[in-house]
Design a protein around this motif. Structure first.
Motif, PDB file in Angstrom:
ATOM      1  N   HIS A 337     -26.557 -26.832  29.575  1.00 25.92           N
ATOM      2  CA  HIS A 337     -27.113 -25.990  30.383  1.00 25.92           C
ATOM      3  C   HIS A 337     -28.082 -26.490  31.664  1.00 25.92           C
ATOM      4  O   HIS A 337     -27.810 -25.196  32.810  1.00 25.92           O
ATOM      5  CB  HIS A 337     -28.510 -25.940  29.589  1.00 25.92           C
ATOM      6  CG  HIS A 337     -27.805 -25.396  28.372  1.00 25.92           C
ATOM      7  ND1 HIS A 337     -27.395 -25.881  26.766  1.00 25.92           N
ATOM      8  CD2 HIS A 337     -28.301 -23.797  27.581  1.00 25.92           C
ATOM      9  CE1 HIS A 337     -27.002 -25.543  25.341  1.00 25.92           C
ATOM     10  NE2 HIS A 337     -27.650 -24.216  26.200  1.00 25.92           N
ATOM     11  N   CYS A 340     -25.948 -24.674  34.619  1.00 24.38           N
ATOM     12  CA  CYS A 340     -26.066 -23.044  34.756  1.00 24.38           C
ATOM     13  C   CYS A 340     -26.388 -22.589  35.692  1.00 24.38           C
ATOM     14  O   CYS A 340     -26.378 -23.243  36.349  1.00 24.38           O
ATOM     15  CB  CYS A 340     -26.949 -22.657  34.028  1.00 24.38           C
ATOM     16  SG  CYS A 340     -26.437 -22.884  31.984  1.00 24.38           S
ATOM     17  N   GLN A 365     -33.386 -24.799  33.537  1.00 26.70           N
ATOM     18  CA  GLN A 365     -32.312 -25.503  33.677  1.00 26.70           C
ATOM     19  C   GLN A 365     -31.462 -26.517  33.745  1.00 26.70           C
ATOM     20  O   GLN A 365     -30.925 -27.879  33.556  1.00 26.70           O
ATOM     21  CB  GLN A 365     -31.288 -24.603  34.912  1.00 26.70           C
ATOM     22  CG  GLN A 365     -30.560 -23.982  35.556  1.00 26.70           C
ATOM     23  CD  GLN A 365     -30.246 -25.191  36.814  1.00 26.70           C
ATOM     24  OE1 GLN A 365     -30.536 -25.297  37.634  1.00 26.70           O
ATOM     25  NE2 GLN A 365     -29.392 -25.990  36.747  1.00 26.70           N
ATOM     26  N   LYS A 432     -33.322 -24.274  26.951  1.00 24.41           N
ATOM     27  CA  LYS A 432     -31.969 -24.360  26.568  1.00 24.41           C
ATOM     28  C   LYS A 432     -32.343 -23.530  25.767  1.00 24.41           C
ATOM     29  O   LYS A 432     -31.261 -22.731  25.367  1.00 24.41           O
ATOM     30  CB  LYS A 432     -31.828 -25.347  25.420  1.00 24.41           C
ATOM     31  CG  LYS A 432     -30.476 -26.560  26.514  1.00 24.41           C
ATOM     32  CD  LYS A 432     -30.710 -28.602  25.477  1.00 24.41           C
ATOM     33  CE  LYS A 432     -29.184 -28.013  25.176  1.00 24.41           C
ATOM     34  NZ  LYS A 432     -28.444 -28.724  25.587  1.00 24.41           N
ATOM     35  N   ASP A 436     -30.829 -20.013  26.345  1.00 29.50           N
ATOM     36  CA  ASP A 436     -29.727 -19.419  24.889  1.00 29.50           C
ATOM     37  C   ASP A 436     -29.964 -18.099  24.611  1.00 29.50           C
ATOM     38  O   ASP A 436     -29.118 -17.211  24.216  1.00 29.50           O
ATOM     39  CB  ASP A 436     -29.099 -20.565  23.983  1.00 29.50           C
ATOM     40  CG  ASP A 436     -27.957 -21.075  24.601  1.00 29.50           C
ATOM     41  OD1 ASP A 436     -27.509 -20.937  25.189  1.00 29.50           O
ATOM     42  OD2 ASP A 436     -28.598 -22.061  23.200  1.00 29.50           O
TER      43      ASP A 436
END
Length: 481
Positions: A337, A340, A365, A432, A436
């Motif tokens: 992550h 990202c 992130q 995370k 998500d």
């Protein structure tokens, strides 16, 4: 007379006491005798010195290799790294998302440069935004008979066994979602060697008309694509960044109207967002614009063609949905992550609804790496073996990298006494989960029933979360909201 073992032909080196200059035209070394202490004969000494004086420079197309400066122009015409004609399915930045220059400040300081007050403020925002989210996901650790022999092979090392367990669980989850079957196209994003598609193909046995598209942006060695010789399945490898991939320009998908199943094992950071946008906004949306129907709907009296509906129950015509979704399902193992990117992220709307934006996303992130970076405790109670185990758990270089975050590159581990190791791990997991959750909301808004679950034990891989999604008209897994 037989050639001696010490001849140039046998050894690839000049004979002892002979000239070391290789005569290209004759494909052999010069046979002239050289003076004591010399490498070359009088004839070739000058030519050899001139060649040695030639300067090698880095190739401007790829600095990983060099070339003679006087041959640069010739080399650029045949270099493997030269820009090649773009295929039809390449459309610049088609899956990149909108770039909003006003949202991202010119410069963001590293986490290690934040004051305690600034960091505490960020963590409060994170915890407030995460309220109500279930931080403990359900275990969907599964296996599949197709990998039984491979899993029990005594020749497996630790790394091979780890990857096989993950592949077996992903395959088991694909089967549980009723996505294994004939007449469909599996698109493996970040395919690497193509092992996940390999096992899907093994599991399908003799299923009819199965196509595999393996998407990987770099050249990959030791691919397993060539091992497949079954007449009913076709493997096609595309060397392209997902950011520029337009699936509906690929002939088999444009002409065959095959339902697509998007799969991936350890799809790093932004690549997951690019893949979701590629499947849903680029591919599926193109069918809505053209108002096309699948072949199965046009000939639904044909029992064989009904199988195109991968999510409908076998032989039950009333379960065939009125609205066809060309994306039959998505099964992606998430990771990295910390890689990202706000521009590519599909959950921007979710973040904005929580009062968060590009700045918070940037720091979240970065902090997400705290969950899996194998941080070393400074306590004397921590043994070297524990540290080694944590490092090895994140050593998954076959399909992804950890970005050098075992000791985070922004110096976050050196924050003076502000957070304990366990607190940082919990914060990393929250980051995370929040990232998500933005993906979950995006999929819900696009007409899918998504879910997050643990698909493997953290001792196998610290990156152990699987994202799945089915169109709403099918039997769907439980959501995590």
């Amino acid at each position: 007379m037989a050639t001696s073992a010490s001849s140039p032909h046998a050894t690839g080196f000049p004979a002892e006491g002979r000239c070391g200059y290789y005569v290209e035209k004759k494909k052999r070394f010069c046979r002239m005798v050289v003076a004591a202490g010399k490498r070359f004969c009088g004839e070739h000494a000058g030519a050899a010195e001139e060649e040695d004086a030639r300067r090698r420079i880095l190739c401007p197309l790829d600095p990983k290799h060099t070339v003679y400066e006087d041959q640069l122009a010739k080399h650029l015409k045949k270099c493997n790294s030269r820009e090649k004609p773009k295929p039809d399915f390449y459309i610049q930045d088609i899956n990149a998302g909108l770039k909003d220059e006003t949202e991202i400040p010119e410069q963001l300081v590293p986490i290690s440069s934040l004051s305690e007050e600034q960091l505490e403020k960020l963590i409060k925002k994170l915890r407030k935004a995460s309220e109500g989210l279930n931080s403990t996901l359900k275990d969907h650790i599964m296996s599949h008979p197709a990998l039984h022999d491979a899993l029990n092979d005594p020749k497996n090392g630790d790394s091979a066994a780890k990857h096989l367990k993950q592949q077996a669980s992903i395959l088991g989850n694909i089967e549980k979602l009723k996505l294994l079957g004939p007449r469909r196209c599996f698109v493996e994003f970040g395919a690497g060697k193509g092992k996940l598609s390999h096992w899907v193909d093994i599991a399908l046995k003799d299923a009819e008309k199965v196509h595999f598209i393996l998407v990987e942006k770099v050249t990959t060695r030791f691919k397993v694509d060539g091992k497949h010789r079954k007449k009913n399945s076709v493997f096609e490898r595309l060397q392209i960044d997902i950011q520029h991939l337009c699936l509906n320009k690929i002939p088999v998908l444009r002409e065959g109207k095959l339902p697509v199943v998007g799969i991936g094992k350890h799809l790093c950071g932004m690549a997951t967002d690019l893949a979701l946008r590629c499947l849903i906004e680029t591919y599926a949306a193109s069918f809505e614009e053209r108002n096309e129907e699948p072949l199965a709907k046009r000939v639904k009296n044909d029992k064989t063609e009904k199988e195109i509906y991968t999510l409908a129950k076998e032989g039950n015509e009333k379960n065939v949905p009125e609205k066809w979704n060309p994306v039959a399902g998505i099964v992606i193992a998430l990771c990295c992550h910390h890689r990202c990117d706000w521009r590519h992220y599909v959950g921007k709307e979710y973040f904005r609804a929580l009062g968060l934006g590009a700045v918070e996303f940037h720091y979240f992130q970065r902090m997400s790496s705290w969950a899996t970076c194998g941080m070393r405790k400074t306590s004397l109670e921590t043994s070297n073996s524990t540290t080694k185990r944590q490092d090895n758990q994140n050593d998954d270089s076959e399909e992804h990298d950890d970005g050098g975050y075992r000791i985070t590159d922004d110096g976050a581990d050196s924050l003076p006494g502000l957070l304990s190791v366990e607190e940082k791990k919990k914060i990393g997991h929250l980051c995370k989960l929040l990232i998500d959750q933005g993906r979950i909301q995006y999929l819900q808004q696009k007409g899918f029933s998504p879910a997050l679950q643990y698909y493997t034990d953290p001792l196998v891989s610290l990156e152990n979360v699987l994202l799945t999604a089915l169109p709403n008209h099918s039997s769907s897994p439980e959501t995590t909201t």
